[in-house]
Scaffold this motif. Structure first.
Motif, PDB file in Angstrom:
ATOM      1  N   LEU B  20      -0.345   9.120   2.668  1.00 43.85           N
ATOM      2  CA  LEU B  20      -0.987   7.846   2.334  1.00 43.85           C
ATOM      3  C   LEU B  20      -1.935   7.478   3.473  1.00 43.85           C
ATOM      4  CD1 LEU B  20       2.251   5.953   1.267  1.00 43.85           C
ATOM      5  CD2 LEU B  20       0.450   6.765  -0.274  1.00 43.85           C
ATOM      6  N   SER B  21      -2.860   6.597   3.193  1.00 41.41           N
ATOM      7  CA  SER B  21      -3.762   6.139   4.269  1.00 41.41           C
ATOM      8  C   SER B  21      -2.966   5.538   5.420  1.00 41.41           C
ATOM      9  CB  SER B  21      -4.722   5.072   3.757  1.00 41.41           C
ATOM     10  OG  SER B  21      -5.632   5.630   2.868  1.00 41.41           O
ATOM     11  N   ASP B  25       2.026   2.291   2.470  1.00 39.40           N
ATOM     12  CA  ASP B  25       1.038   1.790   1.496  1.00 39.40           C
ATOM     13  C   ASP B  25       1.615   1.816   0.094  1.00 39.40           C
ATOM     14  OD1 ASP B  25      -2.240   2.886   2.724  1.00 39.40           O
ATOM     15  OD2 ASP B  25      -0.968   1.165   3.196  1.00 39.40           O
ATOM     16  N   THR B  26       1.304   0.783  -0.660  1.00 38.62           N
ATOM     17  CA  THR B  26       1.722   0.725  -2.059  1.00 38.62           C
ATOM     18  C   THR B  26       0.469   0.797  -2.918  1.00 38.62           C
ATOM     19  OG1 THR B  26       3.515  -0.759  -1.412  1.00 38.62           O
ATOM     20  CG2 THR B  26       2.992  -0.664  -3.741  1.00 38.62           C
ATOM     21  N   GLU B  27       0.572   1.533  -4.031  1.00 34.08           N
ATOM     22  CA  GLU B  27      -0.551   1.572  -4.960  1.00 34.08           C
ATOM     23  C   GLU B  27      -0.122   0.922  -6.265  1.00 34.08           C
ATOM     24  OE1 GLU B  27      -2.559   5.594  -3.094  1.00 34.08           O
ATOM     25  OE2 GLU B  27      -1.236   5.755  -4.809  1.00 34.08           O
ATOM     26  N   PHE B  28      -1.080   0.319  -6.926  1.00 33.40           N
ATOM     27  CA  PHE B  28      -0.783  -0.364  -8.176  1.00 33.40           C
ATOM     28  C   PHE B  28      -0.157   0.613  -9.178  1.00 33.40           C
ATOM     29  CE2 PHE B  28      -0.979  -3.405 -11.473  1.00 33.40           C
ATOM     30  CZ  PHE B  28      -1.421  -2.757 -12.617  1.00 33.40           C
ATOM     31  N   ASN B  29       0.884   0.150  -9.812  1.00 30.46           N
ATOM     32  CA  ASN B  29       1.570   0.973 -10.816  1.00 30.46           C
ATOM     33  C   ASN B  29       1.672   0.137 -12.088  1.00 30.46           C
ATOM     34  OD1 ASN B  29       3.661   2.030 -12.464  1.00 30.46           O
ATOM     35  ND2 ASN B  29       4.486   3.153 -10.719  1.00 30.46           N
ATOM     36  N   GLU B  42      -9.131  -5.488  -1.239  1.00 35.88           N
ATOM     37  CA  GLU B  42      -8.510  -4.196  -1.572  1.00 35.88           C
ATOM     38  C   GLU B  42      -8.632  -3.173  -0.450  1.00 35.88           C
ATOM     39  OE1 GLU B  42      -9.109  -4.390  -6.354  1.00 35.88           O
ATOM     40  OE2 GLU B  42      -9.592  -2.526  -5.285  1.00 35.88           O
ATOM     41  N   TRP B  97       3.514  -6.347  -6.307  1.00 40.29           N
ATOM     42  CA  TRP B  97       3.704  -4.941  -5.901  1.00 40.29           C
ATOM     43  C   TRP B  97       5.052  -4.747  -5.215  1.00 40.29           C
ATOM     44  CZ3 TRP B  97      -1.527  -2.643  -3.747  1.00 40.29           C
ATOM     45  CH2 TRP B  97      -2.532  -2.808  -4.723  1.00 40.29           C
TER      46      TRP B  97
END
Lengths: 277, 160
Positions: B20-21, B25-29, B42, B97
């Motif tokens: 992950l960056s 980090d969480t990404e939209f799911n 963002e 999130w």
């Protein structure tokens, strides 16, 4: 001759208070993979903690030198700070496996601070005491001697008398200077075990040692309240508030510290004190 | 030689893509997350500890403790371990999130009985950050978490 050079390097390293490894130690040991691994770890810390780049370099370091404890520990830190304790634990366990003297104390401290895992922290501290013949040292942030951490863990488990005993012993240890919050915690313990006069004396020692905490005055106020000394109760509550408003209180960026008091609590106490008059 | 270099670069790229960056980090799911929850920026979501005054925010910790103390139903299975719920607080004080980690006292992944885990997740989702005086940054969205230490089904600590 090699051992003398290694010793000199170690002493210089320690004297400078550098927590990073000295990669040249591996070079002298003719351990080329670990020398290169160590250099990768040094590259990793040039990037922001937790960034992809830092993690990539730490993984390269570990690939080159699977016993590089420093890399595991540093790789683990952002996981700890961001609440991924499962991953943190896997990594810190590897650091402890390869360099227990260096990292048992750190693991103990992190368990105490981030998870209030009192039993496991005590176990780590006691394991460390078994394997070294020198002082067990201080917490990762330098705020506490690890014996004070041990005491606070015992407090967390409900063994307050034991906690008091450990802190008292540490405070009279050879060449020991009281930490920033030692007397505060000891005073609170005395208050919580109904030794209010003892608590007040201890809070006064805290003031002499480090007069920067609203908490000291708040808990001193509570102790005076228990002794039915209304004048000093109110006076110290007002001091607690004044200190708080000047920004003089217990701070930590990562967790709410033990025995921390918030302004709301002080104001509530003052309101109750005056409404009961 | 060029082919080997390309293959090598492709392999490196593939292995770097697994990162992950930033850690955590969480990404939209779209299966888990409310699409109505929006980030203010963002490009950058920071961590709670990067604000020097975050944890000193008076009402926040006290209200968190009061909220869970009042609303958590301890009539559950008598399990032990930790449940960490990580989420984002946006610049308007909305939260979203949500991601959960559950572990036993040895820090191994475990699944708590839903009487505990589902309850804590729902309570965390419903916690009105803004109304309860939680720290809000006008400039940044940030990651925060609650960690619940569970002993015999009871919450004995809430961190940080």
């Amino acid at each position: 001759m090699k051992n003398i050079i290694l010793l000199v390097l170690f002493v210089v390293n320690s004297a400078l208070g550098i927590s990073q490894p000295n990669c040249n130690v591996y070079k002298f040991e003719k351990n080329e993979p670990c020398y290169r691994g160590c250099l990768e770890a040094m590259k990793a810390i040039e990037y922001r903690q937790g960034s992809k780049e830092s993690q990539i370099h730490f993984d390269k370091a570990i690939e080159l030198c699977p016993s590089l404890a420093y890399a595991y520990r540093e790789k683990a830190v952002p996981y700890l700070k961001r609440g991924d304790f499962v991953t943190w634990k896997k990594l810190i366990d590897l650091a402890v496996k390869y360099e227990p003297e260096q990292y048992l104390g750190i693991r103990a401290w992190c368990r105490f601070k981030f998870l209030r895992d009192y039993s496991a922290a005590i176990n780590d501290i006691e394991k460390l005491e078994e394997i070294i013949n020198y002082d067990i040292g201080y917490s990762g942030d330098g705020d506490y001697h690890m014996n004070i951490v041990k005491a606070l863990c015992y407090k967390g488990l409900g063994h307050k008398e034991k906690a008091i005993e450990i802190i008292e012993k540490q405070l009279v240890a050879d060449d020991y200077e009281a930490g920033l919050y030692d007397y505060l915690h000891l005073g609170v313990l005395r208050m919580e075990t109904d030794d209010y006069a003892g608590a007040i004396k201890t809070f006064q020692q805290q003031i002499t040692s480090n007069d920067y905490l609203a908490e000291t005055y708040f808990f001193m106020a509570k102790s005076y309240q228990k002794l039915s000394d209304e004048t000093n109760y109110l006076k110290n509550l007002e001091l607690a508030k004044a200190y708080y408003l000047k920004g003089k209180y217990r701070r930590d960026s990562y967790v709410t510290s033990l025995d921390k008091i918030f302004l709301e609590a002080i104001e509530e106490e003052i309101n109750n004190a005056f409404s009961n008059k | 030689m060029v082919f080997l270099l390309s293959a090598c670069n492709a392999q490196n790229q593939e292995s770097e893509n697994k990162y992950l960056s930033h850690v955590g980090d969480t990404e939209f799911n779209n299966q888990l997350d409310d699409p109505a929850f929006e980030l203010c920026n963002e490009k950058k979501v920071v961590q709670y500890y990067q604000f020097s005054r975050n944890l000193e925010f008076d009402s926040e910790k006290r209200n968190v403790l009061k909220y869970f103390s009042s609303n958590y139903n301890a009539n559950t299975k008598k399990e032990n371990g930790y449940i960490t719920i990580r989420f984002v607080v946006n610049c308007k004080g909305k939260t979203g999130w949500f991601r959960v980690q559950q572990m036993d006292m040895n820090y191994n992944v475990k699944l708590f009985d839903e009487s505990i885990s589902k309850q804590l997740i729902e309570l965390t989702r419903k916690y009105n950050f803004k109304k309860q005086g939680g720290f809000i940054s006008a400039d940044f969205d940030y990651y925060k978490y609650f960690t619940f230490k569970i002993e015999k089904g009871l919450i004995t600590e809430i961190l940080p």
